[in-house]
Design a protein around this motif. Sequence first.
Motif, short mmCIF file in Angstrom:
data_model
loop_
_atom_site.label_atom_id
_atom_site.label_comp_id
_atom_site.label_asym_id
_atom_site.label_seq_id
_atom_site.Cartn_x
_atom_site.Cartn_y
_atom_site.Cartn_z
N LEU A 59 49.20 19.54 40.64
CA LEU A 59 48.69 20.57 41.55
C LEU A 59 48.65 21.94 40.87
N ALA A 60 49.70 22.24 40.09
CA ALA A 60 49.74 23.54 39.40
C ALA A 60 48.60 23.60 38.38
N THR A 61 48.31 22.46 37.73
CA THR A 61 47.24 22.44 36.74
C THR A 61 45.88 22.62 37.44
N LEU A 62 45.70 21.96 38.60
CA LEU A 62 44.45 22.13 39.37
C LEU A 62 44.23 23.61 39.72
N ALA A 63 45.34 24.27 40.07
CA ALA A 63 45.26 25.68 40.49
C ALA A 63 45.36 26.64 39.31
N GLN A 64 45.47 26.07 38.12
CA GLN A 64 45.65 26.86 36.88
C GLN A 64 46.82 27.82 36.97
N LEU A 65 47.92 27.30 37.47
CA LEU A 65 49.13 28.11 37.57
C LEU A 65 50.06 27.77 36.41
N SER A 66 50.87 28.75 36.07
CA SER A 66 51.78 28.58 34.94
C SER A 66 52.80 27.47 35.21
N LEU A 67 53.12 26.72 34.15
CA LEU A 67 54.15 25.68 34.26
C LEU A 67 55.47 26.20 33.69
N ASP A 123 58.79 29.09 33.28
CA ASP A 123 59.80 29.64 34.18
C ASP A 123 59.45 31.11 34.49
N VAL A 124 58.46 31.29 35.37
CA VAL A 124 57.93 32.62 35.70
C VAL A 124 57.83 32.74 37.23
N PRO A 125 57.58 33.94 37.78
CA PRO A 125 57.53 34.04 39.24
C PRO A 125 56.51 33.09 39.86
N SER A 126 56.81 32.67 41.07
CA SER A 126 55.97 31.73 41.81
C SER A 126 54.53 32.22 41.84
N GLY A 127 53.58 31.35 41.53
CA GLY A 127 52.17 31.71 41.64
C GLY A 127 51.61 32.48 40.45
N THR A 128 52.37 32.57 39.34
CA THR A 128 51.84 33.27 38.16
C THR A 128 50.72 32.43 37.53
N ILE A 129 49.61 33.09 37.20
CA ILE A 129 48.45 32.39 36.63
C ILE A 129 48.72 32.02 35.16
N ALA A 130 48.39 30.78 34.81
CA ALA A 130 48.58 30.34 33.41
C ALA A 130 47.73 31.21 32.48
N GLY A 131 48.34 31.63 31.40
CA GLY A 131 47.60 32.41 30.39
C GLY A 131 47.40 33.87 30.76
N SER A 132 47.96 34.31 31.89
CA SER A 132 47.74 35.70 32.31
C SER A 132 48.73 36.65 31.62
N LYS A 133 48.43 37.96 31.74
CA LYS A 133 49.33 38.97 31.18
C LYS A 133 50.69 38.88 31.85
N ASP A 134 50.67 38.60 33.17
CA ASP A 134 51.93 38.49 33.92
C ASP A 134 52.79 37.37 33.35
N GLU A 135 52.14 36.27 33.03
CA GLU A 135 52.90 35.14 32.48
C GLU A 135 53.58 35.58 31.18
N ALA A 136 52.80 36.25 30.31
CA ALA A 136 53.33 36.69 29.02
C ALA A 136 54.52 37.63 29.22
N LYS A 137 54.41 38.48 30.23
CA LYS A 137 55.47 39.47 30.50
C LYS A 137 56.81 38.81 30.85
N TRP A 138 56.72 37.66 31.55
CA TRP A 138 57.95 37.02 32.03
C TRP A 138 58.49 35.95 31.08
N LEU A 139 57.64 35.52 30.13
CA LEU A 139 58.05 34.40 29.27
C LEU A 139 59.22 34.76 28.39
N LYS A 140 60.21 33.88 28.37
CA LYS A 140 61.34 34.09 27.45
C LYS A 140 61.32 32.92 26.48
N ASP A 141 61.65 33.18 25.21
CA ASP A 141 61.57 32.11 24.21
C ASP A 141 62.45 30.92 24.54
#
Length: 430
Positions: free
Chosen positions: A380-388, A390-408
């Motif tokens: 479902l997350a892939t259908l909606a292109q949402l990040s998989l 560990d980021v806030p709920s509903g973060t878009i995959a590949g978005s700036k927001d995703e990059a901001k929250w990503l930890k190594d």
Amino acid sequence: DTSSSSTDVANFTWTKFIKNIASFKGDLSSLTAPPFILSPVSLTEFSQYWSEHPDLLLAANNAGAQFEPKFDNVEYSDELNQFLFVVKWFISTLKSQYSSRNESMGSEKKPLNPFLGEVFVGKWEHKEPQGTTVCLSEQVSHHPPITAYSIFNDTNKISLQGYNQAKPTFSSAMLSVKQFGHALLKIGDFNEYLLTLPSLHIEGLIAASPYVELDGKSFIQGSFGHFAVIDFFGKGWMSGKKNSFKCKIYNSKSDYDCDEKPLFVISGQWSGISTIYTGDDEKKKKNPQEFYDASRIPAEQLQVKPIEEQTEFESRRAWKDVAAAIKEGDFNKIHQTKTVLEEAQRTLRKNEDESGNSWETRWFDLIPVDEDNRSSFMKLATLAQLSLEDVPSGTIAGSKDEAKWLKDDAFAQHWRFNRQKWDDEKDITL
Ligand code: HCR
């Protein structure tokens, strides 16, 4: 919580509290607050808010029932029809989740911070042939605080599960909260829905009458492709009213991406009245129909066993003395009763460390995202292109927001309900 003396605490003023929040980093639970802003209710209880309109949840398993209002110029497939029931139920949960404390206690209050292993259970018993809807909620982590829940009705073959972690930040005199986690709804054997949790902030802090305002978005992705995006906004932004939203429903996520006309547009207040238009009529505001009126149908409280019949892990029994002290507004007593509970928890953790036996969660398991074959989250997350990640709920995959929250070092894991564990449960009863 226990670090300041009771005299310090007695002198505590609202202004000091606000200043404290402003310089606060991390977990809100460890912030000392004046008694009148403390709630006697633990966060584990909040899971019940997903189903305080159980009739609307059950209506989503609607075999044959047409969603109302019905527009003559729209073709309703069974899947689209069900999707509308799901959206209506989701909108109906928001008032309970985010503004019910204002009604019951006069303002938003700081909930009790659940201890590890705290549980809250209850049920809604329906008229025949609707069976029983069960609500199970468990504190699966204390640092950070994470609550997992499962709400199910076997007779109707409906189940909802999810988990939630609220991450607060304070900036420019504003307390903002990002939610981590999501909810997964399953209807019958095949239909599944992923629901993401909106971000929120607390308004009215300066005036000492805090309330929650939602911001950001929620997404609903159905397994048959239907997709809804719900935008939240408050007073002074696009509308003069607090608790406003606009929901657009599409046949698919790609229709949304291509800026296709939505099938339906719903707008209004999630704590009040909302209106639905077809996508063709919305711009001209032609043929509006009422979608939902949150003030008309009161929330249905779930049944909870009397405290005397509860075990020490059950929320209302465990917090009984603290809750009584909060209701009396007696800071010393709040401090004392909380210390008893916190000390007992510290001893438990120490014993676990010494014996090498770590705490085992009761009904939920933590599953790495790539091993999660118990749910359709990945699909479902892939259908909606949402990040998989560990980021806030509903973060878009590949978005700036995703990059901001990503930890190594962080990889996504999800709390999933283990039905067998509940079926085997001996101590906690409904
Ligand atoms: C932010 C919040 C704690 C978390 C609460 C959550 C996010 C918990 C999961 C539920 O499903 C939805 C939900 C609803 C609540 O609105 C939200 C709480 C609102 C306030 C509370 C803060 C920790 C309290 C801040 C203290 C203020 C009031 C002074």
